[in-house]
Write a protein that holds these residues in place. Sequence first.
Motif, PDB file in Angstrom:
ATOM      1  N   VAL A  76       0.848  -1.192   0.000  1.00  0.00           N
ATOM      2  CA  VAL A  76       0.000   0.000   0.000  1.00  0.00           C
ATOM      3  C   VAL A  76       0.885   1.244   0.000  1.00  0.00           C
ATOM      4  CG1 VAL A  76      -1.818   1.259   1.205  1.00  0.00           C
ATOM      5  CG2 VAL A  76      -1.800  -1.236   1.265  1.00  0.00           C
ATOM      6  N   LEU A  77       0.597   2.147  -0.939  1.00  0.00           N
ATOM      7  CA  LEU A  77       1.330   3.403  -1.074  1.00  0.00           C
ATOM      8  C   LEU A  77       0.373   4.541  -0.723  1.00  0.00           C
ATOM      9  CD1 LEU A  77       2.682   2.543  -4.626  1.00  0.00           C
ATOM     10  CD2 LEU A  77       3.784   2.040  -2.460  1.00  0.00           C
ATOM     11  N   TYR A  78       0.788   5.417   0.169  1.00  0.00           N
ATOM     12  CA  TYR A  78      -0.088   6.494   0.621  1.00  0.00           C
ATOM     13  C   TYR A  78       0.291   7.819  -0.033  1.00  0.00           C
ATOM     14  CZ  TYR A  78      -1.645   3.120   4.051  1.00  0.00           C
ATOM     15  OH  TYR A  78      -2.167   2.001   4.648  1.00  0.00           O
ATOM     16  N   PHE A  79      -0.728   8.686  -0.171  1.00  0.00           N
ATOM     17  CA  PHE A  79      -0.558   9.971  -0.847  1.00  0.00           C
ATOM     18  C   PHE A  79      -1.057  11.107   0.046  1.00  0.00           C
ATOM     19  CE2 PHE A  79      -0.570   6.856  -4.140  1.00  0.00           C
ATOM     20  CZ  PHE A  79       0.271   7.350  -5.123  1.00  0.00           C
ATOM     21  N   GLU A  80      -0.568  12.296  -0.253  1.00  0.00           N
ATOM     22  CA  GLU A  80      -1.029  13.513   0.412  1.00  0.00           C
ATOM     23  C   GLU A  80      -2.416  13.882  -0.131  1.00  0.00           C
ATOM     24  OE1 GLU A  80       0.472  15.157   2.868  1.00  0.00           O
ATOM     25  OE2 GLU A  80       2.202  13.808   2.835  1.00  0.00           O
ATOM     26  N   PHE A  81      -3.091  14.779   0.561  1.00  0.00           N
ATOM     27  CA  PHE A  81      -4.403  15.255   0.141  1.00  0.00           C
ATOM     28  C   PHE A  81      -4.310  15.879  -1.248  1.00  0.00           C
ATOM     29  CE2 PHE A  81      -7.384  18.869  -0.113  1.00  0.00           C
ATOM     30  CZ  PHE A  81      -8.570  18.148  -0.122  1.00  0.00           C
ATOM     31  N   ASP A  82      -5.221  15.475  -2.127  1.00  0.00           N
ATOM     32  CA  ASP A  82      -5.355  16.039  -3.470  1.00  0.00           C
ATOM     33  C   ASP A  82      -4.047  15.951  -4.265  1.00  0.00           C
ATOM     34  OD1 ASP A  82      -6.873  17.170  -5.499  1.00  0.00           O
ATOM     35  OD2 ASP A  82      -6.285  19.210  -4.963  1.00  0.00           O
ATOM     36  N   SER A  83      -3.300  14.856  -4.090  1.00  0.00           N
ATOM     37  CA  SER A  83      -2.010  14.708  -4.745  1.00  0.00           C
ATOM     38  C   SER A  83      -1.861  13.318  -5.341  1.00  0.00           C
ATOM     39  CB  SER A  83      -0.883  14.934  -3.725  1.00  0.00           C
ATOM     40  OG  SER A  83       0.369  14.650  -4.295  1.00  0.00           O
ATOM     41  N   ALA A  84      -1.127  13.274  -6.452  1.00  0.00           N
ATOM     42  CA  ALA A  84      -0.769  12.001  -7.080  1.00  0.00           C
ATOM     43  C   ALA A  84       0.747  11.857  -7.137  1.00  0.00           C
ATOM     44  CB  ALA A  84      -1.371  11.915  -8.472  1.00  0.00           C
ATOM     45  N   THR A  85       1.446  12.616  -6.302  1.00  0.00           N
ATOM     46  CA  THR A  85       2.908  12.583  -6.253  1.00  0.00           C
ATOM     47  C   THR A  85       3.372  11.506  -5.276  1.00  0.00           C
ATOM     48  OG1 THR A  85       2.975  14.950  -6.711  1.00  0.00           O
ATOM     49  CG2 THR A  85       4.968  13.959  -5.802  1.00  0.00           C
ATOM     50  N   LEU A  86       4.299  10.690  -5.731  1.00  0.00           N
ATOM     51  CA  LEU A  86       4.817   9.612  -4.880  1.00  0.00           C
ATOM     52  C   LEU A  86       5.688  10.168  -3.757  1.00  0.00           C
ATOM     53  CD1 LEU A  86       5.867   7.020  -7.590  1.00  0.00           C
ATOM     54  CD2 LEU A  86       3.972   6.825  -5.991  1.00  0.00           C
ATOM     55  N   ARG A  87       5.465   9.691  -2.571  1.00  0.00           N
ATOM     56  CA  ARG A  87       6.307  10.028  -1.429  1.00  0.00           C
ATOM     57  C   ARG A  87       7.582   9.174  -1.480  1.00  0.00           C
ATOM     58  NH1 ARG A  87       2.114   9.516   3.652  1.00  0.00           N
ATOM     59  NH2 ARG A  87       0.944  11.431   3.314  1.00  0.00           N
ATOM     60  N   PRO A  88       8.654   9.591  -0.810  1.00  0.00           N
ATOM     61  CA  PRO A  88       9.870   8.769  -0.763  1.00  0.00           C
ATOM     62  C   PRO A  88       9.620   7.376  -0.171  1.00  0.00           C
ATOM     63  CG  PRO A  88      10.377  10.993  -0.068  1.00  0.00           C
ATOM     64  CD  PRO A  88       8.883  10.915  -0.218  1.00  0.00           C
ATOM     65  N   ALA A  89       8.763   7.282   0.838  1.00  0.00           N
ATOM     66  CA  ALA A  89       8.457   5.972   1.423  1.00  0.00           C
ATOM     67  C   ALA A  89       7.761   5.075   0.398  1.00  0.00           C
ATOM     68  CB  ALA A  89       7.578   6.137   2.659  1.00  0.00           C
ATOM     69  N   ALA A  90       6.921   5.662  -0.438  1.00  0.00           N
ATOM     70  CA  ALA A  90       6.241   4.893  -1.476  1.00  0.00           C
ATOM     71  C   ALA A  90       7.239   4.397  -2.515  1.00  0.00           C
ATOM     72  CB  ALA A  90       5.158   5.744  -2.141  1.00  0.00           C
ATOM     73  N   GLN A  91       8.231   5.211  -2.820  1.00  0.00           N
ATOM     74  CA  GLN A  91       9.246   4.797  -3.783  1.00  0.00           C
ATOM     75  C   GLN A  91      10.052   3.618  -3.255  1.00  0.00           C
ATOM     76  OE1 GLN A  91      11.355   8.442  -4.558  1.00  0.00           O
ATOM     77  NE2 GLN A  91       9.828   9.154  -6.019  1.00  0.00           N
ATOM     78  N   ASP A  92      10.339   3.591  -1.967  1.00  0.00           N
ATOM     79  CA  ASP A  92      11.058   2.457  -1.373  1.00  0.00           C
ATOM     80  C   ASP A  92      10.239   1.173  -1.490  1.00  0.00           C
ATOM     81  OD1 ASP A  92      13.099   4.199  -0.697  1.00  0.00           O
ATOM     82  OD2 ASP A  92      12.447   4.419   1.392  1.00  0.00           O
ATOM     83  N   ILE A  93       8.947   1.270  -1.223  1.00  0.00           N
ATOM     84  CA  ILE A  93       8.061   0.106  -1.360  1.00  0.00           C
ATOM     85  C   ILE A  93       8.029  -0.349  -2.814  1.00  0.00           C
ATOM     86  CG2 ILE A  93       5.654  -0.657  -1.220  1.00  0.00           C
ATOM     87  CD1 ILE A  93       5.374   1.292   1.197  1.00  0.00           C
ATOM     88  N   LEU A  94       7.889   0.615  -3.716  1.00  0.00           N
ATOM     89  CA  LEU A  94       7.840   0.279  -5.138  1.00  0.00           C
ATOM     90  C   LEU A  94       9.128  -0.377  -5.613  1.00  0.00           C
ATOM     91  CD1 LEU A  94       6.007   3.270  -6.816  1.00  0.00           C
ATOM     92  CD2 LEU A  94       5.374   0.873  -6.860  1.00  0.00           C
ATOM     93  N   ASP A  95      10.270   0.085  -5.131  1.00  0.00           N
ATOM     94  CA  ASP A  95      11.544  -0.503  -5.543  1.00  0.00           C
ATOM     95  C   ASP A  95      11.610  -1.985  -5.198  1.00  0.00           C
ATOM     96  OD1 ASP A  95      12.356   1.916  -6.617  1.00  0.00           O
ATOM     97  OD2 ASP A  95      13.513   2.496  -4.850  1.00  0.00           O
ATOM     98  N   ALA A  96      11.076  -2.366  -4.046  1.00  0.00           N
ATOM     99  CA  ALA A  96      11.048  -3.782  -3.662  1.00  0.00           C
ATOM    100  C   ALA A  96      10.139  -4.569  -4.603  1.00  0.00           C
ATOM    101  CB  ALA A  96      10.587  -3.933  -2.215  1.00  0.00           C
ATOM    102  N   HIS A  97       8.999  -3.998  -4.971  1.00  0.00           N
ATOM    103  CA  HIS A  97       8.076  -4.690  -5.879  1.00  0.00           C
ATOM    104  C   HIS A  97       8.613  -4.725  -7.305  1.00  0.00           C
ATOM    105  CE1 HIS A  97       4.696  -5.661  -3.254  1.00  0.00           C
ATOM    106  NE2 HIS A  97       5.048  -4.577  -2.583  1.00  0.00           N
ATOM    107  N   ILE A  98       9.344  -3.707  -7.692  1.00  0.00           N
ATOM    108  CA  ILE A  98       9.949  -3.692  -9.024  1.00  0.00           C
ATOM    109  C   ILE A  98      11.013  -4.785  -9.122  1.00  0.00           C
ATOM    110  CG2 ILE A  98      11.457  -2.341 -10.536  1.00  0.00           C
ATOM    111  CD1 ILE A  98       9.816   0.151  -9.538  1.00  0.00           C
ATOM    112  N   ALA A  99      11.813  -4.940  -8.077  1.00  0.00           N
ATOM    113  CA  ALA A  99      12.823  -6.008  -8.069  1.00  0.00           C
ATOM    114  C   ALA A  99      12.157  -7.367  -8.230  1.00  0.00           C
ATOM    115  CB  ALA A  99      13.640  -5.955  -6.780  1.00  0.00           C
ATOM    116  N   LEU A 100      11.039  -7.559  -7.561  1.00  0.00           N
ATOM    117  CA  LEU A 100      10.300  -8.819  -7.695  1.00  0.00           C
ATOM    118  C   LEU A 100       9.727  -8.969  -9.103  1.00  0.00           C
ATOM    119  CD1 LEU A 100       9.091 -11.399  -6.531  1.00  0.00           C
ATOM    120  CD2 LEU A 100       7.174 -10.021  -5.698  1.00  0.00           C
ATOM    121  N   ALA A 101       9.163  -7.907  -9.633  1.00  0.00           N
ATOM    122  CA  ALA A 101       8.558  -7.963 -10.971  1.00  0.00           C
ATOM    123  C   ALA A 101       9.595  -8.291 -12.040  1.00  0.00           C
ATOM    124  CB  ALA A 101       7.872  -6.642 -11.292  1.00  0.00           C
ATOM    125  N   LYS A 102      10.830  -7.890 -11.826  1.00  0.00           N
ATOM    126  CA  LYS A 102      11.884  -8.171 -12.801  1.00  0.00           C
ATOM    127  C   LYS A 102      12.302  -9.638 -12.795  1.00  0.00           C
ATOM    128  CE  LYS A 102      13.844  -3.553 -13.128  1.00  0.00           C
ATOM    129  NZ  LYS A 102      15.032  -2.716 -12.900  1.00  0.00           N
TER     130      LYS A 102
END
Length: 177
Positions: A76-102
């Motif tokens: 789960v990746l969380y966002f600020e109010f009225d925003s679609a910008t990735l937070r640094p914590a979300a990028q860390d989570i995504l990096d782990a999932h990207i490694a798996l997807a590869k």
Amino acid sequence: MKQLPVASKALSIIFALVWMVGCASTDTSEADAAAAAAAEQAAAEAAAEQAEAEAANKASMMQQAIEDAASAAGNVLYFEFDSATLRPAAQDILDAHIALAKTNGDSIRLEGHTDERGTREYNMALGERRAKAVASYMAASGVAGYRIESVSYGEERPASSGSSEGSWSQNRRVEIK
């Protein structure tokens, strides 16, 4: 059928060859040379099988470690109010999932969500922008775009009910499926 260990197979082959050579020939020098060649070949085959098994085991352990890291990171990746910008914590989570997807060919479903504030149409669009932001990050990191599906649920599937900032912050999210 129970499989014998590699060393047992090699010894069985050597024994059978030595026995056959000993029974078929009276010239011991030829028999000794044939037995030595057979033993050498069996040992080489056994070593190759063992190396292959070790490589497969190592690859399996590495895959498991990558899967464990993605699981530990969460989905789960969380966002600020009225925003679609990735937070640094979300990028860390995504990096782990990207490694798996590869390491696999699995499809990825990104579900965008919003809190209850705003119109239904606005929230559907915001949920879609959030899912697309995650998809863009994944594609830029090397995950093929055809493997990624983005869906928006807007405010329709809240993770937390309530009308407070605590509840709203849990609903502003993208879930990786």
